[in-house]
Write a protein that holds these residues in place. Structure first.
Motif, PDB file in Angstrom:
ATOM      1  N   ALA A   1      -3.841 -13.087  24.220  1.00  0.00           N
ATOM      2  CA  ALA A   1      -4.654 -12.584  25.239  1.00  0.00           C
ATOM      3  C   ALA A   1      -4.195 -10.960  25.792  1.00  0.00           C
ATOM      4  CB  ALA A   1      -3.134 -13.832  25.844  1.00  0.00           C
ATOM      5  N   LYS A   2      -3.796 -10.854  24.807  1.00  0.00           N
ATOM      6  CA  LYS A   2      -3.080  -9.636  24.598  1.00  0.00           C
ATOM      7  C   LYS A   2      -4.285  -8.353  24.056  1.00  0.00           C
ATOM      8  CE  LYS A   2       2.006  -9.792  24.917  1.00  0.00           C
ATOM      9  NZ  LYS A   2       3.248  -9.577  24.236  1.00  0.00           N
ATOM     10  N   GLY A   3      -5.195  -8.831  23.084  1.00  0.00           N
ATOM     11  CA  GLY A   3      -5.861  -8.209  22.547  1.00  0.00           C
ATOM     12  C   GLY A   3      -6.401  -8.309  21.641  1.00  0.00           C
ATOM     13  N   LEU A   4      -6.571  -7.519  20.467  1.00  0.00           N
ATOM     14  CA  LEU A   4      -7.050  -8.230  19.186  1.00  0.00           C
ATOM     15  C   LEU A   4      -5.418  -7.956  18.269  1.00  0.00           C
ATOM     16  CD1 LEU A   4      -8.472  -8.976  17.179  1.00  0.00           C
ATOM     17  CD2 LEU A   4      -9.310  -6.188  16.952  1.00  0.00           C
ATOM     18  N   ASP A   5      -5.436  -8.860  17.343  1.00  0.00           N
ATOM     19  CA  ASP A   5      -3.728  -8.492  16.701  1.00  0.00           C
ATOM     20  C   ASP A   5      -4.454  -8.349  14.601  1.00  0.00           C
ATOM     21  OD1 ASP A   5      -1.181  -8.554  15.736  1.00  0.00           O
ATOM     22  OD2 ASP A   5      -0.943 -10.593  15.779  1.00  0.00           O
ATOM     23  N   THR A   6      -4.349  -7.538  14.348  1.00  0.00           N
ATOM     24  CA  THR A   6      -4.624  -7.042  13.386  1.00  0.00           C
ATOM     25  C   THR A   6      -3.522  -7.669  12.091  1.00  0.00           C
ATOM     26  OG1 THR A   6      -4.767  -5.465  12.914  1.00  0.00           O
ATOM     27  CG2 THR A   6      -6.831  -5.884  14.491  1.00  0.00           C
ATOM     28  N   HIS A   7      -4.689  -7.691  10.428  1.00  0.00           N
ATOM     29  CA  HIS A   7      -3.015  -7.804   9.670  1.00  0.00           C
ATOM     30  C   HIS A   7      -4.097  -7.134   8.513  1.00  0.00           C
ATOM     31  CE1 HIS A   7      -5.224 -11.418   7.516  1.00  0.00           C
ATOM     32  NE2 HIS A   7      -5.706 -11.738   8.524  1.00  0.00           N
ATOM     33  N   HIS A   8      -5.245  -7.250   8.177  1.00  0.00           N
ATOM     34  CA  HIS A   8      -5.499  -6.237   6.941  1.00  0.00           C
ATOM     35  C   HIS A   8      -7.130  -5.376   7.548  1.00  0.00           C
ATOM     36  CE1 HIS A   8      -6.672  -5.645   3.250  1.00  0.00           C
ATOM     37  NE2 HIS A   8      -7.650  -5.942   3.329  1.00  0.00           N
ATOM     38  N   VAL A   9      -7.573  -4.521   6.996  1.00  0.00           N
ATOM     39  CA  VAL A   9      -8.229  -4.055   6.859  1.00  0.00           C
ATOM     40  C   VAL A   9      -8.819  -3.068   6.146  1.00  0.00           C
ATOM     41  CG1 VAL A   9      -6.962  -1.595   7.236  1.00  0.00           C
ATOM     42  CG2 VAL A   9      -9.404  -1.298   8.003  1.00  0.00           C
ATOM     43  N   GLY A  10     -10.191  -2.647   5.519  1.00  0.00           N
ATOM     44  CA  GLY A  10     -11.124  -2.564   4.671  1.00  0.00           C
ATOM     45  C   GLY A  10     -12.175  -1.596   5.148  1.00  0.00           C
TER      46      GLY A  10
ATOM     47  N   ILE B   1      -5.186   2.667  -8.411  1.00  0.00           N
ATOM     48  CA  ILE B   1      -4.059   2.656  -7.023  1.00  0.00           C
ATOM     49  C   ILE B   1      -3.095   1.520  -6.720  1.00  0.00           C
ATOM     50  CG2 ILE B   1      -3.168   3.512  -4.947  1.00  0.00           C
ATOM     51  CD1 ILE B   1      -5.496   5.606  -5.267  1.00  0.00           C
ATOM     52  N   ALA B   2      -2.263   0.679  -7.720  1.00  0.00           N
ATOM     53  CA  ALA B   2      -1.293  -0.391  -6.840  1.00  0.00           C
ATOM     54  C   ALA B   2      -1.414  -0.298  -5.230  1.00  0.00           C
ATOM     55  CB  ALA B   2      -0.436  -0.107  -7.795  1.00  0.00           C
ATOM     56  N   TYR B   3      -1.385  -1.593  -5.098  1.00  0.00           N
ATOM     57  CA  TYR B   3      -0.883  -1.500  -3.742  1.00  0.00           C
ATOM     58  C   TYR B   3       0.200  -2.070  -3.866  1.00  0.00           C
ATOM     59  CZ  TYR B   3       0.297  -4.442   0.867  1.00  0.00           C
ATOM     60  OH  TYR B   3       0.328  -5.288   1.896  1.00  0.00           O
ATOM     61  N   SER B   4       0.619  -1.234  -2.164  1.00  0.00           N
ATOM     62  CA  SER B   4       2.597  -0.901  -2.215  1.00  0.00           C
ATOM     63  C   SER B   4       2.538  -1.262  -0.712  1.00  0.00           C
ATOM     64  CB  SER B   4       2.561   0.617  -2.908  1.00  0.00           C
ATOM     65  OG  SER B   4       4.317   0.351  -2.500  1.00  0.00           O
ATOM     66  N   TRP B   5       3.235  -2.466  -0.189  1.00  0.00           N
ATOM     67  CA  TRP B   5       4.166  -2.205   1.019  1.00  0.00           C
ATOM     68  C   TRP B   5       4.295  -0.854   1.734  1.00  0.00           C
ATOM     69  CZ3 TRP B   5       2.268  -6.411   4.163  1.00  0.00           C
ATOM     70  CH2 TRP B   5       3.432  -6.675   5.556  1.00  0.00           C
ATOM     71  N   GLY B   6       3.823  -0.873   2.792  1.00  0.00           N
ATOM     72  CA  GLY B   6       3.698   0.380   3.236  1.00  0.00           C
ATOM     73  C   GLY B   6       3.053   1.694   3.028  1.00  0.00           C
ATOM     74  N   GLY B   7       2.505   1.614   1.456  1.00  0.00           N
ATOM     75  CA  GLY B   7       2.150   3.009   0.888  1.00  0.00           C
ATOM     76  C   GLY B   7       1.349   3.794   1.419  1.00  0.00           C
ATOM     77  N   GLY B   8       1.179   4.615   2.028  1.00  0.00           N
ATOM     78  CA  GLY B   8      -0.079   5.509   2.023  1.00  0.00           C
ATOM     79  C   GLY B   8       0.876   6.262   4.276  1.00  0.00           C
TER      80      GLY B   8
ATOM     81  N   GLN C   1      -4.464   1.410  14.495  1.00  0.00           N
ATOM     82  CA  GLN C   1      -6.105   2.037  13.342  1.00  0.00           C
ATOM     83  C   GLN C   1      -7.212   1.798  14.864  1.00  0.00           C
ATOM     84  OE1 GLN C   1      -5.796   1.813   9.295  1.00  0.00           O
ATOM     85  NE2 GLN C   1      -4.638   3.018   9.156  1.00  0.00           N
ATOM     86  N   VAL C   2      -7.078   0.153  15.035  1.00  0.00           N
ATOM     87  CA  VAL C   2      -8.157  -0.274  15.533  1.00  0.00           C
ATOM     88  C   VAL C   2      -8.600   0.376  16.754  1.00  0.00           C
ATOM     89  CG1 VAL C   2      -7.078  -2.559  16.782  1.00  0.00           C
ATOM     90  CG2 VAL C   2      -9.633  -3.067  15.621  1.00  0.00           C
ATOM     91  N   ARG C   3      -7.312   0.519  17.157  1.00  0.00           N
ATOM     92  CA  ARG C   3      -7.485   0.948  18.754  1.00  0.00           C
ATOM     93  C   ARG C   3      -7.524   2.252  19.163  1.00  0.00           C
ATOM     94  NH1 ARG C   3      -2.145  -0.467  18.139  1.00  0.00           N
ATOM     95  NH2 ARG C   3      -1.285  -2.918  19.197  1.00  0.00           N
ATOM     96  N   ARG C   4      -8.011   2.981  17.524  1.00  0.00           N
ATOM     97  CA  ARG C   4      -8.725   4.516  17.253  1.00  0.00           C
ATOM     98  C   ARG C   4     -10.118   4.282  17.350  1.00  0.00           C
ATOM     99  NH1 ARG C   4      -3.496   5.976  14.946  1.00  0.00           N
ATOM    100  NH2 ARG C   4      -2.817   7.453  15.976  1.00  0.00           N
TER     101      ARG C   4
ATOM    102  N   ASP D   1      -0.741   0.798   0.735  1.00  0.00           N
ATOM    103  CA  ASP D   1      -1.274  -0.574   1.917  1.00  0.00           C
ATOM    104  C   ASP D   1      -2.808  -0.282   2.330  1.00  0.00           C
ATOM    105  OD1 ASP D   1      -0.830   0.600   3.958  1.00  0.00           O
ATOM    106  OD2 ASP D   1       1.219  -0.419   4.099  1.00  0.00           O
ATOM    107  N   CYS D   2      -3.564  -1.463   2.671  1.00  0.00           N
ATOM    108  CA  CYS D   2      -4.906  -1.465   3.524  1.00  0.00           C
ATOM    109  C   CYS D   2      -4.869  -0.294   4.100  1.00  0.00           C
ATOM    110  CB  CYS D   2      -4.836  -2.830   3.655  1.00  0.00           C
ATOM    111  SG  CYS D   2      -4.145  -3.365   5.659  1.00  0.00           S
ATOM    112  N   SER D   3      -4.121   0.169   5.314  1.00  0.00           N
ATOM    113  CA  SER D   3      -4.172   0.260   6.468  1.00  0.00           C
ATOM    114  C   SER D   3      -3.522   2.398   5.970  1.00  0.00           C
ATOM    115  CB  SER D   3      -3.347   0.896   7.464  1.00  0.00           C
ATOM    116  OG  SER D   3      -2.005   0.716   7.110  1.00  0.00           O
ATOM    117  N   GLY D   4      -2.758   3.041   4.504  1.00  0.00           N
ATOM    118  CA  GLY D   4      -2.782   3.612   3.855  1.00  0.00           C
ATOM    119  C   GLY D   4      -3.659   4.083   3.178  1.00  0.00           C
ATOM    120  N   LEU D   5      -4.656   3.345   2.634  1.00  0.00           N
ATOM    121  CA  LEU D   5      -5.825   3.149   2.395  1.00  0.00           C
ATOM    122  C   LEU D   5      -6.750   4.179   3.383  1.00  0.00           C
ATOM    123  CD1 LEU D   5      -7.802   3.435  -0.593  1.00  0.00           C
ATOM    124  CD2 LEU D   5      -8.480   0.288   0.270  1.00  0.00           C
TER     125      LEU D   5
END
Length: 151
Positions: free
Chosen positions: A107-116, A20-27, A84-87, A58-62
């Motif tokens: 200062a506001k907490g965790l700022d994520t950009h990728h998940v596996g 399955i291909a990566y697609s920005w915003g996919g899922g 997702q990380v907040r849940r 994309d990663c969070s869609g997966l």
């Protein structure tokens, strides 16, 4: 939440074999699963942005799709890695099926950009970037490890 980590791994490995291909915003459609993406906010290296014509994840869609199949409902929702990380709760000792997040603490907490999805033995299944397919990578592939998280 019921213990479904082995099921998460089984589902993720099955999906990885489907190329399955990566697609920005996919899922991130109404239901979890592959969809065309969006070029809004796209910063990938392949230009012009292919997301609106690429059916994939994309990663969070997966992670959303895998967790929805394992839990029988959309437990992560259509949001970003930050949503997702907040849940979830951070765990010190990861189990296969936990999520592994990457980003930075602010200062506001965790700022994520990728998940596996953690497989154990230092490996994860992820949708890494434009031009790639869902695949297994070492967790160490990215340098800004933010922790392991579990529902």
């Amino acid at each position: 939440m019921p213990y479904v980590q082995p099921e998460i791994v089984r589902i993720a490995l099955r999906i990885e074999g489907q190329r399955i291909a990566y697609s920005w915003g996919g899922g991130h459609g109404g239901d979890p699963g592959p969809s065309t993406g969006t070029c809004v906010g796209y910063r990938g290296s392949i230009l012009p942005c292919p997301a609106e014509r690429t059916r994939g994840l994309d990663c969070s869609g997966l992670s959303r799709w895998v967790y929805a199949q394992a839990h029988g409902q959309d437990v992560l929702g259509p949001g970003t890695t930050n949503d997702q990380v907040r849940r979830m709760r951070r765990v010190v000792s990861a189990l296969p099926g936990d999520l592994v997040f990457f980003g930075r603490t602010t200062a506001k907490g965790l700022d994520t950009h990728h998940v596996g999805i953690y497989l154990g033995d230092g490996k994860m299944i992820n949708a890494p970037e434009t031009g790639a397919f869902v695949r297994v990578d070492p967790v160490s592939r990215l340098k800004d490890f933010a922790g392991f998280y579990r529902l």
